[in-house]
Design a protein around this motif. Structure first.
Motif, PDB file in Angstrom:
ATOM      1  N   TYR A   1       7.280  -3.201   6.098  1.00 47.84           N
ATOM      2  CA  TYR A   1       5.968  -3.806   5.703  1.00 47.84           C
ATOM      3  C   TYR A   1       5.630  -3.897   4.568  1.00 47.84           C
ATOM      4  CZ  TYR A   1       5.680  -2.311  10.625  1.00 47.84           C
ATOM      5  OH  TYR A   1       6.009  -1.981  12.155  1.00 47.84           O
TER       6      TYR A   1
ATOM      7  N   TYR B   1       2.270  -3.866   2.008  1.00 48.83           N
ATOM      8  CA  TYR B   1       0.987  -3.540   1.923  1.00 48.83           C
ATOM      9  C   TYR B   1       0.270  -3.786   0.668  1.00 48.83           C
ATOM     10  CZ  TYR B   1       0.257  -1.434   6.460  1.00 48.83           C
ATOM     11  OH  TYR B   1       0.454  -1.202   7.897  1.00 48.83           O
TER      12      TYR B   1
ATOM     13  N   LEU C   1      -6.074  -0.421   2.584  1.00 50.56           N
ATOM     14  CA  LEU C   1      -4.798  -1.145   2.759  1.00 50.56           C
ATOM     15  C   LEU C   1      -4.679  -2.372   3.445  1.00 50.56           C
ATOM     16  CD1 LEU C   1      -3.066   2.419   2.868  1.00 50.56           C
ATOM     17  CD2 LEU C   1      -2.329   0.996   1.220  1.00 50.56           C
TER      18      LEU C   1
ATOM     19  N   LEU D   1       2.631  -1.898  -1.833  1.00 53.89           N
ATOM     20  CA  LEU D   1       3.317  -0.805  -1.123  1.00 53.89           C
ATOM     21  C   LEU D   1       4.300  -1.367  -0.054  1.00 53.89           C
ATOM     22  CD1 LEU D   1       0.057   1.580  -0.999  1.00 53.89           C
ATOM     23  CD2 LEU D   1       2.091   2.228  -1.841  1.00 53.89           C
TER      24      LEU D   1
END
Lengths: 112, 112
Positions: A34, A36, A44, A90
């Protein structure tokens, strides 16, 4: 246990320049991955997720794209950065457990 | 229906006090509810998590209370310490892609 590596840690880029952020995962195979983004003082926002090589889903229409050329590599890119692309990016993965994300240390991107 | 609502946005607690952060969700398919702790410039780290088959989970000074019928869950930090000062995110997960949906975060400041 898995480890997520992200680089670079900080980046200052001019508007209109390209972007490539890399995330690699150790200690697990075929993980969900993922990307973010966290704007200053904000929550987020999920940008992309991938359940396998070349399998990418976009959550939010935007100026960014993602690719997963290898099982443990996830890349976030842009052809031309906008000021609004600034933020803390992130990479995360739940690993083999499929729950309890581990996050990388993040990349602080400032577009000037 | 995919949102997780978190409150308060910020919280100031005296050392030794109890910090309480609340979250609410709508999607009854969610089956995993973690809390993350994030220090400035770092990625979020998993703090504690709960599944809806229990009403409470305690780990040290951190407790999650879960109310399935109200679709609410909360984090309690007992004997709050200055080192607990951080941003806390609740999240909810459910579904094949295991996409964590995050709350907007709570900035906790524990005053000495």
């Amino acid at each position: 246990s898995q480890t997520i590596h992200q680089w670079p840690a900080t980046l200052v880029q001019p508007v209109g320049s390209p972007l490539s952020l890399e995330c690699t995962v150790e200690g697990t195979s075929n993980p969900n991955l993922y990307w973010y983004r966290q704007a200053a003082g904000r929550g987020l926002q999920l940008l992309f997720y991938s359940i396998g090589i070349d399998q990418i889903s976009s959550e939010v229409p935007q100026n960014l794209s993602a690719s997963r050329p290898q099982d443990r590599q996830f890349i976030l890119s842009s052809k031309k950065l906008l000021l609004s692309d600034s933020g803390f990016y992130l990479c995360a993965s739940p690993g083999q457990s499929n729950y309890g994300y581990t996050f990388g240390s993040g990349t602080r991107l400032t577009v000037v | 229906q995919q949102q997780v609502k978190q409150s308060p946005q910020s919280l100031i607690v005296q050392k030794g006090g109890i910090s309480i952060i609340n979250c609410a969700y709508e999607n009854t398919a969610f089956d995993y509810f973690p809390w993350y702790q994030q220090f400035p410039g770092k990625g979020p780290a998993l703090l504690i998590a709960i599944r809806p088959d229990v009403s409470e989970k305690k780990e040290g000074r951190f407790t999650i209370s879960f109310n399935k019928s109200a679709k609410q869950f909360s984090l309690h930090i007992m004997d709050s310490q200055p080192g607990d000062s951080a941003t806390y995110f609740c999240a909810a997960d459910g579904g094949a892609t295991n996409k964590l949906i995050f709350g907007t975060g709570t900035l906790l400041a524990v005053q000495p």
